[in-house]
Enzyme design. Sequence first.
Site, mmCIF file in Angstrom:
data_model
loop_
_atom_site.group_PDB
_atom_site.id
_atom_site.type_symbol
_atom_site.label_atom_id
_atom_site.label_comp_id
_atom_site.label_asym_id
_atom_site.label_seq_id
_atom_site.Cartn_x
_atom_site.Cartn_y
_atom_site.Cartn_z
ATOM 1 N N ASN A 53 0.813 -1.222 0.000
ATOM 2 C CA ASN A 53 0.000 0.000 0.000
ATOM 3 C C ASN A 53 0.842 1.267 0.000
ATOM 4 O O ASN A 53 0.307 2.356 -0.195
ATOM 5 C CB ASN A 53 -0.877 0.057 1.264
ATOM 6 C CG ASN A 53 -2.074 -0.846 1.152
ATOM 7 O OD1 ASN A 53 -2.342 -1.380 0.082
ATOM 8 N ND2 ASN A 53 -2.776 -1.029 2.247
ATOM 9 N N LYS A 54 2.135 1.133 0.270
ATOM 10 C CA LYS A 54 2.964 2.319 0.473
ATOM 11 C C LYS A 54 3.338 2.960 -0.864
ATOM 12 O O LYS A 54 3.015 2.448 -1.927
ATOM 13 C CB LYS A 54 4.220 1.950 1.278
ATOM 14 C CG LYS A 54 3.909 1.370 2.654
ATOM 15 C CD LYS A 54 3.154 2.349 3.522
ATOM 16 C CE LYS A 54 3.035 1.905 4.973
ATOM 17 N NZ LYS A 54 2.155 0.768 5.193
#
Length: 387
Positions: free
Chosen positions: A184-185
Amino acid sequence: MMRDTFLPFAKPSISEEAIAEVVDSLRSGWLTTGPKLQKFESMLQSYVNAPHALCLSSATAGLQLALMALNLQPEDEVITTPMTFAATLNVIEMVGATVKLVDVSKDTYNIDVEQIKSAITPKTKAIMPVHFAGLPVDLDPIYDLAEKHGLYVIEDAAHAIGAEYKGKKIGSFGDIQVFSFHPNKNMTTGEGGCVITRDDQIAKHIMLTRFHGMDREAWNRFGKSGSAHYQIVYPGFKYNMMDLQAALGIHQLPLLDEFIQKRTQLANRYLDKLQGFDYLILPKEPAYEHKHAWHLFAPMVNPAKTDLTRDQFMQKLKSMNIGCGIHYEAAHLYPYYADKYGFKEGDFPNAEFIGKHVISLPLFPDMTETEQDEVIDALTCIFENKD
Ligand SMILES: Cc1ncc(COP(=O)(O)O)c(C=O)c1O
């Protein structure tokens, strides 16, 4: 108009080159820590301009080993905030130190520097600020406090690779920064993390503890020129990053600034289009110079303007095929922390308000403006009861 397919709130952008690099590792027969990790680490060193960039299996591992490198004792206190992912607090517990929490600003969700001052005691050893959503914390006064009281600063920069504070990249100055490369980063290695430091002793300790406590970088001990012998000089973990992961990172890092630029455009577009949409409280930015990495676009549902709870709103968004997330519920109210420290509702009102009302809307580099408009239309529909 209802979307036909589900729009996730986050999605990594993986290039064909990255896929080919992973396949190359698979074909080469060398899957775990090796030459690709070495290359990725030196790319990270250059990117943040730091002498040590040590990759690990996760940012959680990085935070844990960074704390261990400070040789904390059970009574030692580490100051952080309840508005973070649980890992930030968990690692303090895992190294046997004591969690000391201070509240955050309701505008930026970042630690309230003024409150750090009154939380410092003779037992305080470190401050762990979190650059929430990639918005840099006001670091100057924190490092001033740290210097005055002889404390270390470990920046939980899980959201913040590529962010800048007063013209300097996060990671290019200060004590220790920990990045996350979870999918998700802003950039990903599948799972993974990295500790940045300018301190040779801390770097050495982390190098030992990330791989069994072996006395040298022993990844090539099965190679022709490697030695099969090693010594264990410390009881270490197995937190190394694999070449399979680094293969992704090698092709993600050169795209990071472009990813952030796209995120920034989309975030600004949300801010622009939602200006005056009072059902949501929009994220605000501080006056000091900074570059936001826009890992998350996380407004709050405004309880003064709607009876819909955040969770009801989430359900409605999901039923319209739009993903969203909660970053985060206030960590002091999780049973472990409430039980151990006696934390209760009312202790950190800003974190609690954010925890109850915050919602992460879809934001990722490949999201199209059409998709973003669908999110905005859905918001109007839900809050103005047009569904
Ligand atoms: C603020 C914060 N700290 C630490 C972590 C832990 O990162 P990782 O999943 O790489 O262990 C995360 C992950 O979401 C995070 O958001």
